[in-house]
Structures are given as structure tokens and as C-alpha cells.
Design an enzyme around this catalytic site. Structure first.
Site, PDB file in Angstrom:
ATOM      1  N   ASP A  34       0.972  -1.322  -0.025  1.00  0.00           N
ATOM      2  CA  ASP A  34       0.111   0.174  -0.420  1.00  0.00           C
ATOM      3  C   ASP A  34       1.430   1.461  -0.032  1.00  0.00           C
ATOM      4  O   ASP A  34       1.745   1.154   0.311  1.00  0.00           O
ATOM      5  CB  ASP A  34      -1.152  -0.496   1.097  1.00  0.00           C
ATOM      6  N   ASN A  35       0.581   2.450  -0.892  1.00  0.00           N
ATOM      7  CA  ASN A  35       1.170   3.431  -0.935  1.00  0.00           C
ATOM      8  C   ASN A  35       0.771   4.291   0.170  1.00  0.00           C
ATOM      9  O   ASN A  35       0.978   5.632   0.284  1.00  0.00           O
ATOM     10  CB  ASN A  35       1.693   4.294  -2.413  1.00  0.00           C
ATOM     11  N   SER A 128     -17.077  -2.496  -9.674  1.00  0.00           N
ATOM     12  CA  SER A 128     -18.282  -1.584  -8.910  1.00  0.00           C
ATOM     13  C   SER A 128     -19.281  -1.465  -9.659  1.00  0.00           C
ATOM     14  O   SER A 128     -19.560  -1.689 -11.244  1.00  0.00           O
ATOM     15  CB  SER A 128     -17.027   0.070  -8.599  1.00  0.00           C
ATOM     16  N   THR A 130     -20.330   0.844 -10.332  1.00  0.00           N
ATOM     17  CA  THR A 130     -20.232   2.018 -11.156  1.00  0.00           C
ATOM     18  C   THR A 130     -20.567   1.344 -12.261  1.00  0.00           C
ATOM     19  O   THR A 130     -20.573   2.986 -13.491  1.00  0.00           O
ATOM     20  CB  THR A 130     -19.383   3.290 -10.917  1.00  0.00           C
ATOM     21  N   TYR A 153     -14.082   7.488 -12.379  1.00  0.00           N
ATOM     22  CA  TYR A 153     -14.052   6.857 -11.553  1.00  0.00           C
ATOM     23  C   TYR A 153     -14.406   4.945 -12.010  1.00  0.00           C
ATOM     24  O   TYR A 153     -13.685   4.324 -12.064  1.00  0.00           O
ATOM     25  CB  TYR A 153     -13.884   6.826 -10.229  1.00  0.00           C
ATOM     26  N   LYS A 157     -12.841   1.911 -13.773  1.00  0.00           N
ATOM     27  CA  LYS A 157     -13.425   0.022 -13.546  1.00  0.00           C
ATOM     28  C   LYS A 157     -14.032  -0.654 -15.073  1.00  0.00           C
ATOM     29  O   LYS A 157     -13.641  -1.906 -14.972  1.00  0.00           O
ATOM     30  CB  LYS A 157     -14.444   0.126 -12.099  1.00  0.00           C
ATOM     31  N   SER A 220     -24.550  17.525   3.743  1.00  0.00           N
ATOM     32  CA  SER A 220     -25.127  17.607   3.235  1.00  0.00           C
ATOM     33  C   SER A 220     -25.239  16.692   2.498  1.00  0.00           C
ATOM     34  O   SER A 220     -24.670  15.918   1.578  1.00  0.00           O
ATOM     35  CB  SER A 220     -24.210  18.552   1.928  1.00  0.00           C
ATOM     36  N   ARG A 235     -29.114   3.954  -2.891  1.00  0.00           N
ATOM     37  CA  ARG A 235     -27.869   2.821  -3.427  1.00  0.00           C
ATOM     38  C   ARG A 235     -28.429   1.428  -2.113  1.00  0.00           C
ATOM     39  O   ARG A 235     -29.300   1.771  -1.612  1.00  0.00           O
ATOM     40  CB  ARG A 235     -27.082   3.586  -2.543  1.00  0.00           C
ATOM     41  N   ARG A 299     -24.729  16.495  -6.808  1.00  0.00           N
ATOM     42  CA  ARG A 299     -23.479  16.307  -7.305  1.00  0.00           C
ATOM     43  C   ARG A 299     -23.243  15.671  -8.374  1.00  0.00           C
ATOM     44  O   ARG A 299     -23.783  14.828  -8.856  1.00  0.00           O
ATOM     45  CB  ARG A 299     -21.912  15.341  -5.810  1.00  0.00           C
TER      46      ARG A 299
HETATM   47  C1  WQD Z   1     -23.307   7.490  -1.982  1.00  0.00           C
HETATM   48  C2  WQD Z   1     -25.063   8.609  -1.582  1.00  0.00           C
HETATM   49  C3  WQD Z   1     -24.175  10.998  -2.747  1.00  0.00           C
HETATM   50  C4  WQD Z   1     -21.809  12.269   0.132  1.00  0.00           C
HETATM   51  C5  WQD Z   1     -19.692   4.723  -3.923  1.00  0.00           C
HETATM   52  C6  WQD Z   1     -18.010   4.801  -3.970  1.00  0.00           C
HETATM   53  C7  WQD Z   1     -17.381   3.992  -4.877  1.00  0.00           C
HETATM   54  C8  WQD Z   1     -18.337   3.033  -5.350  1.00  0.00           C
HETATM   55  C9  WQD Z   1     -19.332   3.577  -5.786  1.00  0.00           C
HETATM   56  C10 WQD Z   1     -17.507   0.726  -5.205  1.00  0.00           C
HETATM   57  C11 WQD Z   1     -24.539   9.576  -2.978  1.00  0.00           C
HETATM   58  C12 WQD Z   1     -24.040  11.104  -1.261  1.00  0.00           C
HETATM   59  C13 WQD Z   1     -22.748  12.006  -0.306  1.00  0.00           C
HETATM   60  C14 WQD Z   1     -22.232  13.717   1.041  1.00  0.00           C
HETATM   61  C15 WQD Z   1     -23.944  13.191   0.115  1.00  0.00           C
HETATM   62  N1  WQD Z   1     -18.113   1.959  -4.381  1.00  0.00           N
HETATM   63  N2  WQD Z   1     -23.787  12.100  -0.320  1.00  0.00           N
HETATM   64  N3  WQD Z   1     -23.560  13.528   1.611  1.00  0.00           N
HETATM   65  O1  WQD Z   1     -21.459   8.033  -4.761  1.00  0.00           O
HETATM   66  O2  WQD Z   1     -22.553   6.074  -4.883  1.00  0.00           O
HETATM   67  O3  WQD Z   1     -19.790   6.213  -4.637  1.00  0.00           O
HETATM   68  O4  WQD Z   1     -19.899   3.361  -4.623  1.00  0.00           O
HETATM   69  O5  WQD Z   1     -16.970   0.399  -5.534  1.00  0.00           O
HETATM   70  O6  WQD Z   1     -16.177   3.955  -4.542  1.00  0.00           O
HETATM   71  O7  WQD Z   1     -17.531   6.194  -3.478  1.00  0.00           O
HETATM   72  O8  WQD Z   1     -20.976   7.166  -2.770  1.00  0.00           O
HETATM   73  O9  WQD Z   1     -21.544   7.621  -0.092  1.00  0.00           O
HETATM   74  O10 WQD Z   1     -19.994   8.863  -2.398  1.00  0.00           O
HETATM   75  O11 WQD Z   1     -22.113   8.152  -2.163  1.00  0.00           O
HETATM   76  O12 WQD Z   1     -25.613  12.878  -0.290  1.00  0.00           O
HETATM   77  O13 WQD Z   1     -21.599  14.181   1.661  1.00  0.00           O
HETATM   78  O14 WQD Z   1     -24.470  10.024  -1.126  1.00  0.00           O
HETATM   79  O15 WQD Z   1     -24.943  11.907  -3.270  1.00  0.00           O
HETATM   80  O16 WQD Z   1     -26.342   8.952  -3.499  1.00  0.00           O
HETATM   81  P1  WQD Z   1     -20.908   6.898  -4.235  1.00  0.00           P
HETATM   82  P2  WQD Z   1     -21.099   8.064  -1.530  1.00  0.00           P
END
Ligand code: WQD
Length: 345
Positions: A34-35, A128, A130, A153, A157, A220, A235, A299
Site C-alpha cells: 500500500d502507498n 464496482s 458504477t 472513476y 473500473k 449536505s 444505493r 453532485r
Molecule cells: C452515496 C450517496 C451521494 C456524500 C461509492 C463509492 C465508489 C463505488 C460506488 C465501490 C450518493 C450521497 C454522499 C455526502 C451525500 N463503490 N452523498 N452527501 O458515490 O455511490 O460511490 O459507491 O467501488 O467507490 O464511492 O458513494 O458514499 O459518495 O455517495 O448526499 O456528503 O450519498 O450523492 O447519492 P457513491 P458516496
């Protein structure tokens, strides 16, 4: 009988550290590289406190092939790899695409290059949900179409999965199990390890628990104008220990030649879609702690709704996510409180 040596890249990270615990408890020898770009080495103390075994640790950057090549020379007994080493914040990748492509893709290319000559039998790849982009329908199965990534990101993947497929189809002497995670959350029940990103958290749960404990003023919520019952994004939040256990099963499948194909792909989720606002309320009910929050704008890069159909993993891996969301929220809160006790945060 001692099981094989497994290389865990990114093993001091959130999912990596929880997977090292499960690997060691299953009897595997582990070496971590790990870095420390988004984690710290005292995670290894936590792993040792949980399992009584201290994994070997090499501090190094997997994008440097000389570093990785030396690691395989120093550890000629590596039989399997789990590759977690990657930058992973959807939002951040929108602003730093080159960092994401260079880090995530060069790491994988170096590993694939070195596996054959070093007799490594297989690689578990941390992918992921995603890759599905904004799915046409939920729940999402492995047969769902790969949609155009909505973030660099997510694109790393998708490209990584294609690279693995091309390399193995070209005759590489190893296998791969690709695990498409939904949203990993929570912490080990011992509260010895958990999610601890450096700086301001990008992911929901660490930001939420830091708000609950008073480090952050207010959470937020990125939008409540989506086409969902309460307007906030949906999610599939999967307990990180449940997720880690699936990796041990995947390694066993590869090393004992149980895989049906040279490449297997599984969705790892609970099968339950939960909105941001529902998650906040679940945390508050499970812990009795209020989370000050406000609705703000969307976002960039966010998917509106995505949750898994985990039937294939349930059936073929014999694996199922069993933790309740309430217990998972309690584990995240216990971890945040432990960090406060230790004066870390
Ligand atoms: C979840 C939800 C935001 C922060 C993650 C991982 C990524 C990948 C996919 C594995 C979203 C909302 C977030 C905040 C918010 N996983 N949110 N306020 O974007 O689904 O991606 O799953 O590989 O690595 O990051 O996860 O936790 O950033 O966001 O409202 O301060 O929470 O809009 O709907 P995301 P997240």
C-alpha cells in the site's frame, strides 16, 4: 495446514483491511502493499489486534513496476492477488481524471504483467456497480448492460474489466474473479478497523459519522429532486465485513479450481435499495444520535438509483450479505467513537 500466500494491494485501506482480517482468520498468509495515500500503517496494528496475526507489509506504489517486481522476488510464494489499490471517489474523479486513469490502470497492468512469470494462479478484482452507469432497471443483475460511465472513476473500473478479459482471453495462465461492489459501509464489530479516509470524506457514511460526533457541522444531502420516493439518491449499502467474506470465497474458488470459467463476475450487494434520507434516519434510530443535515444541489457524476440483484453470488458463491442496516450503522458509529477515544479524530 497453512493455506497459500495472498497479496493484497491497497490492504491498509477500508475494504482491503477488512478483507485481510477475513483472509487471516481463514488461515491464509497475507502480504500487503500500500502507498498509504488514503490510509495509514497503524491499520496493521488493528488487524493484528483482531486476528492475533500481523500481516507482512510493504509500503510502495503499485504503479511502479520495479517495486512490484521486487515484491514478487521477496515473496515467491504468492499464489493469489486481491487488487484493491485504486483511487475510488466518484466526485473527486470528475476533477482529477488523469490521477484516476494513471493510478487505477497502471496498477492493474503491472500486476497482470507480473502474475504469469511469478506463478500466480488468480486475481480478484475490486470492481464496482458504477460500471452499470445509470441502470435501465433495478435491481441490477450481472447481465445488465455496461452503460457509459458517468465518471472517470467508473470508467477506470470498466476499462479494467476489459483489460483483464483481453489479457486472459489472450492466453494468460491465470484466472480472475471480478467483484462488482455496491456501496460498502460500516466497520468491523471490534471497532479496531473501519473507514478512515484522509482529509474531508468523499463518501456518505464517514461524513455522516463525523457530523454525528461533531467534527463536521452539517451533512449536505446532494439533491432531493431525483425521481425516487423521497427525492434523494438510492444505493445498496452493504456491510464491509459481509463484503470481505465474499473475497475469501472468491480466492478459494480460484485456488482450488472451482471457477467454472477463467473469468467470473459477481454483483455484491444486499438487494435492498436505500435512499440517503432513509439512511440518515436509520442511523439516528439505530444509535439515538441526531445527524444535522441540509439539502443542497446535486453532485456531478451521481447515479440516481442503483441496487443489486445478488442472486448469482448467493447461488454460485454460496455467499449472502447478512448484516442489518441498523447493525451496520451501529458499527460505523462505534468506530467513529473509538477514533475519538484514541484522539485520532
Ligand atoms: C452515496 C450517496 C451521494 C456524500 C461509492 C463509492 C465508489 C463505488 C460506488 C465501490 C450518493 C450521497 C454522499 C455526502 C451525500 N463503490 N452523498 N452527501 O458515490 O455511490 O460511490 O459507491 O467501488 O467507490 O464511492 O458513494 O458514499 O459518495 O455517495 O448526499 O456528503 O450519498 O450523492 O447519492 P457513491 P458516496
Amino acid at each position: 495446514m497453512k493455506k497459500e500466500r495472498i497479496l493484497v494491494t491497497g490492504g491498509t485501506g477500508y475494504i482491503g483491511s477488512h478483507t485481510v482480517v477475513e483472509l487471516q482468520e481463514a488461515g491464509y498468509s497475507v502480504v500487503i502493499i500500500d502507498n498509504l495515500s488514503n490510509s495509514n500503517a497503524d491499520v496493521i496494528d488493528g488487524i493484528e489486534r483482531i486476528t492475533g496475526v500481523r500481516p507482512d507489509f510493504v509500503e510502495g506504489d503499485c504503479t511502479d513496476i520495479a517495486v512490484l517486481s521486487k515484491l514478487f522476488t521477496d515473496y515467491p510464494d504468492i499464489k493469489g492477488i486481491i487488487n484493491f489499490a485504486a483511487s475510488k471517489a466518484v466526485g473527486e474523479s470528475m476533477h482529477k481524471p488523469i490521477l484516476y486513469y494513471r493510478n487505477n490502470l497502471n496498477t492493474l497492468l503491472n500486476l497482470l504483467d507480473l502474475m504469469g512469470p511469478n506463478g500466480v494462479k488468480g486475481i480478484v478484482f475490486s470492481s464496482s456497480c458504477t460500471v452499470y452507469g445509470e441502470p435501465d432497471e433495478n435491481p441490477v443483475t450481472e447481465a445488465a448492460p455496461i452503460k457509459k460511465a458517468t465518471s472517470p472513476y467508473g470508467n477506470t473500473k470498466q476499462i479494467s474489466e476489459e483489460i483483464i478479459t483481453d489479457v486472459i482471453n489472450a492466453g494468460a495462465p491465470f484466472k480472475s474473479v471480478i467483484l462488482r461492489y455496491f456501496n460498502p459501509v460500516g466497520a468491523h464489530p471490534s471497532a479496531e478497523i473501519g473507514e478512515l479516509p484522509n482529509g474531508v470524506p468523499q463518501n456518505l457514511i464517514p461524513y455522516l459519522t463525523q457530523t454525528a460526533i461533531g467534527i463536521r457541522k452539517e451533512l449536505s444531502v446532494f439533491g432531493d429532486d431525483y425521481n425516487t420516493p423521497d427525492g434523494s439518491c438510492i444505493r445498496d449499502y452493504i456491510n464491509v465485513v459481509d463484503l470481505a467474506k465474499a473475497h475469501v470465497i472468491a480466492v478459494e474458488r480460484m485456488l482450488t479450481d472451482k471457477t467454472e470459467d477463467k473469468i467470473e463476475i459477481f454483483n455484491l450487494g444486499t438487494g435492498n435499495g436505500v435512499s440517503v434520507l432513509e439512511l440518515i434516519h436509520t442511523f439516528e434510530e439505530a444509535t439515538g444520535v441526531k445527524v444535522p443535515h441540509k439539502i443542497v444541489g446535486r453532485r456531478a457524476g451521481d447515479i440516481e438509483k442503483v441496487w443489486a440483484d445478488p442472486a448469482y453470488a448467493n447461488e454460485v458463491l454460496g455467499w449472502k450479505a447478512t448484516s442489518s442496516l441498523a447493525d451496520t450503522m451501529r458499527s460505523a458509529w462505534a468506530w467513529q467513537q473509538k477514533l475519538r477515544e484514541r484522539g485520532i479524530m
